[in-house]
Design an enzyme around this catalytic site. Sequence first.
Site, PDB file in Angstrom:
ATOM      1  NE  ARG A   1      54.607  36.040  37.388  1.00  0.00           N
ATOM      2  CZ  ARG A   1      54.486  34.921  38.086  1.00  0.00           C
ATOM      3  NH1 ARG A   1      55.404  33.972  37.978  1.00  0.00           N
ATOM      4  NH2 ARG A   1      53.461  34.744  38.901  1.00  0.00           N
TER       5      ARG A   1
ATOM      6  CG  PHE B   1      48.304  43.134  35.466  1.00  0.00           C
ATOM      7  CD1 PHE B   1      49.619  43.419  35.202  1.00  0.00           C
ATOM      8  CD2 PHE B   1      47.330  43.775  34.696  1.00  0.00           C
ATOM      9  CE1 PHE B   1      49.983  44.293  34.194  1.00  0.00           C
ATOM     10  CE2 PHE B   1      47.680  44.664  33.696  1.00  0.00           C
ATOM     11  CZ  PHE B   1      49.006  44.912  33.450  1.00  0.00           C
ATOM     12  CD  GLU B   2      50.152  38.249  33.285  1.00  0.00           C
ATOM     13  OE1 GLU B   2      50.044  37.173  33.903  1.00  0.00           O
ATOM     14  OE2 GLU B   2      49.750  38.401  32.118  1.00  0.00           O
ATOM     15  N   GLY B   3      50.887  38.459  38.856  1.00  0.00           N
ATOM     16  CA  GLY B   3      51.617  38.247  40.098  1.00  0.00           C
ATOM     17  C   GLY B   3      52.131  39.563  40.630  1.00  0.00           C
TER      18      GLY B   3
ATOM     19  CG  LEU C   1      50.971  32.899  35.137  1.00  0.00           C
ATOM     20  CD1 LEU C   1      50.615  32.611  36.587  1.00  0.00           C
ATOM     21  CD2 LEU C   1      50.368  34.217  34.689  1.00  0.00           C
TER      22      LEU C   1
END
Length: 379
Positions: A243, A362-364, A239
């Site tokens: 990111r 998304f992606e945190g 991730l």
Amino acid sequence: MPVDRLLPTREAEDLLDLVREIADKELAPRVEEHERAESYPAGLFRLLGETGLLGLPYPEESGGGGQPYEVYLQVLEELAARWAAVAIATSVHTLAAFPLLTFGTSAQRGRWAEDILSGRLIGGYSLSEPQAGSDAAALTCRADKAPDGYRITGAKAWITHGGKADFYALFARTGPGSDGISCFFAPGHTDGLTFGRPEDKMGLHAIPTTSAFWDDALLATDRLIGAEGEGLQIAFSALDSGRLGVAACATGLAQAALDAATAYAHERTTFGRRIIDHQGLGFLLADMAAAVDSARATYVDAARRRDHGRPYTRQASVAKLTATDAAMKVTTDAVQVFGGYGYTRDFPVERYMREAKIMQIFEGTNQIQRLIISRQLAH
């Protein structure tokens, strides 16, 4: 307009020129048709794979392009400036390949890596669940050991390329607690695997996002990536890179919005002057340009740290936070520059604004990025 970039080599400059040519020829003419019809661009990812754009940051000995992450991300930015959904799906493919290419055995890489990096196999990333998005340790999808492999049971959510991908980096529970999650290289077509209808999204319409349902589906033992219990370590390390991919895509989207707004401000006149010559509008465009340049600088800095083997978790979160917030602001301001026309579908800026919103999620989510950054500062 082409962005004046500082690239590390002449080879990288030539690569980016090629990417612009491909993006202008293959992406830009098709984006409006597919986004409005919410239709999948069949064959496009195979084309990107054949031109070498789906394996750029991975080693040449595995079939990749051997390019620094700094260069790969600028390629993503150029793709996103023409078609954000395709760029995001390309980033997700790179993310899905990460577990195999980084933690897989030599036998696993020998079996699958070349097909992945050439685009013959397109990947999706299957970490989130309906009740476990940012809290990855709360996964409930199970992988129960069986004599012939692992039996997968449970639901996954928010899968980019869901139902279309040829494989998924799948994270499922093999034991209790945060040390009980494992990673699998799961084929996209497996008995016992079904997908929900695509989500009815605000933007990024051409690439489906779906849920997946695993009903006692069997994965062979050699589909396990790394050791049992290493799943969260693999997911989180992937991730950080993912990111940066989102940050680059957001920057490309913001650049497209800035370019459209600037071009319109040169053409539109009010009170006998181009609107760009009115200070209020000119200063707005200046702020937009500063936001885009700042976003690019943050992801390039993080990528250079990654390329030099230095820690970059905090910088990846800073880049994701900065670039996606910038994209939301710049695309919103682009609509403002167009006035009433910006609120219509006659111009692409309303699409850019819709597409920017998900990049803050998304992606945190960006709230999670702030949590990561603050925890890094507390150490």
